[in-house]
Design a protein around this motif. Sequence first.
Motif, PDB file in Angstrom:
ATOM      1  N   THR A 188     -23.056  36.710 -30.501  1.00  0.00           N
ATOM      2  CA  THR A 188     -22.425  37.523 -29.460  1.00  0.00           C
ATOM      3  C   THR A 188     -21.377  38.458 -30.050  1.00  0.00           C
ATOM      4  O   THR A 188     -21.347  39.649 -29.739  1.00  0.00           O
ATOM      5  N   MET A 231     -18.413  33.022 -33.000  1.00  0.00           N
ATOM      6  CA  MET A 231     -19.028  33.525 -31.767  1.00  0.00           C
ATOM      7  C   MET A 231     -20.313  34.309 -32.037  1.00  0.00           C
ATOM      8  O   MET A 231     -20.829  34.974 -31.143  1.00  0.00           O
ATOM      9  N   LYS A 242     -28.053  31.516 -22.349  1.00  0.00           N
ATOM     10  CA  LYS A 242     -28.497  32.018 -23.648  1.00  0.00           C
ATOM     11  C   LYS A 242     -29.195  30.898 -24.397  1.00  0.00           C
ATOM     12  O   LYS A 242     -29.019  29.719 -24.095  1.00  0.00           O
ATOM     13  N   GLU A 250     -27.923  26.429 -20.385  1.00  0.00           N
ATOM     14  CA  GLU A 250     -27.205  27.672 -20.654  1.00  0.00           C
ATOM     15  C   GLU A 250     -28.090  28.891 -20.444  1.00  0.00           C
ATOM     16  O   GLU A 250     -29.315  28.811 -20.541  1.00  0.00           O
ATOM     17  N   ASP A 294     -20.164  30.314 -29.737  1.00  0.00           N
ATOM     18  CA  ASP A 294     -21.615  30.551 -29.592  1.00  0.00           C
ATOM     19  C   ASP A 294     -22.375  30.144 -30.844  1.00  0.00           C
ATOM     20  O   ASP A 294     -23.548  29.789 -30.773  1.00  0.00           O
ATOM     21  N   ASN A 295     -21.730  30.194 -31.989  1.00  0.00           N
ATOM     22  CA  ASN A 295     -22.328  29.726 -33.235  1.00  0.00           C
ATOM     23  C   ASN A 295     -22.084  28.214 -33.280  1.00  0.00           C
ATOM     24  O   ASN A 295     -21.273  27.709 -34.033  1.00  0.00           O
ATOM     25  N   ARG A 296     -22.793  27.514 -32.419  1.00  0.00           N
ATOM     26  CA  ARG A 296     -22.510  26.114 -32.087  1.00  0.00           C
ATOM     27  C   ARG A 296     -22.361  25.182 -33.284  1.00  0.00           C
ATOM     28  O   ARG A 296     -21.595  24.229 -33.236  1.00  0.00           O
ATOM     29  N   LYS A 337     -13.506  31.856 -27.710  1.00  0.00           N
ATOM     30  CA  LYS A 337     -14.573  30.888 -27.453  1.00  0.00           C
ATOM     31  C   LYS A 337     -15.127  31.100 -26.045  1.00  0.00           C
ATOM     32  O   LYS A 337     -14.562  31.810 -25.229  1.00  0.00           O
ATOM     33  N   ARG A 338     -16.222  30.406 -25.751  1.00  0.00           N
ATOM     34  CA  ARG A 338     -16.866  30.472 -24.440  1.00  0.00           C
ATOM     35  C   ARG A 338     -16.511  29.219 -23.630  1.00  0.00           C
ATOM     36  O   ARG A 338     -16.580  28.101 -24.135  1.00  0.00           O
ATOM     37  N   PHE A 343     -29.081  28.885 -27.280  1.00  0.00           N
ATOM     38  CA  PHE A 343     -28.284  28.398 -28.401  1.00  0.00           C
ATOM     39  C   PHE A 343     -29.029  27.239 -29.061  1.00  0.00           C
ATOM     40  O   PHE A 343     -29.726  26.484 -28.389  1.00  0.00           O
ATOM     41  N   ILE A 402     -15.932  34.392 -21.801  1.00  0.00           N
ATOM     42  CA  ILE A 402     -15.448  34.373 -23.181  1.00  0.00           C
ATOM     43  C   ILE A 402     -13.951  34.642 -23.101  1.00  0.00           C
ATOM     44  O   ILE A 402     -13.531  35.680 -22.595  1.00  0.00           O
TER      45      ILE A 402
END
Length: 191
Positions: free
Chosen positions: A56, A53, A124, A122, A151-153, A96-97, A126, A80
């Motif tokens: 974030t 994540m 944010k 989105e 978020d850390n795709r 997770k989101r 990313f 989240i």
Amino acid sequence: MKRFTARYVRDYFWQSRVRAVFFWILEIAVAVALAFAFSYYFCQNIVVQEGSMEPTLSAGETVLIDTAAYKLGSPKRGDIIVFRTGEDEKTSLHIKRVVGLPGETIQIRDGQILIDGETYMEKKDFPPITNPGLAEEPVTLSSSEYFVLGDNRNSSEDSRHVDVGNVEKKNIVGKLWMVTSPFDKFGLLKK
């Protein structure tokens, strides 16, 4: 007319003290019960165990879960959430989101998320997704499933992977709402 004897005065003050102590104990009991209910439903905490994540949330941060959030409502896109990958209470918790909602079709193509064929913009910034995983082909969610991403795709095991897959509503523990430590990150979580 009543005579104010010493006994009458003593009994009156004794009764008023007993009454005062009773109400004092009652107020404390109500306050403790409310504090317990609040902490049970809104203040369960967990420590973030993985970096999926980031930026974030980072590994080692402590966050609070609102376990009552989805008892009356449903997750919204961007929430989240904390969930289990199965119904067993002993399985580990994941954070997770929410990206896809029940009934939607999700696909990841050319690094972009498509929801019902439309590019999802989105809030944010990313990076483009390099591994679409299961979402390389369209994934249609049932009426109780959610599609989640970290978020850390490009470094996250999420709905794109068989081990996680789509998340059933019954397996969602709650919604994250606050970071409690470290102190410099203390505050409400921003979507």
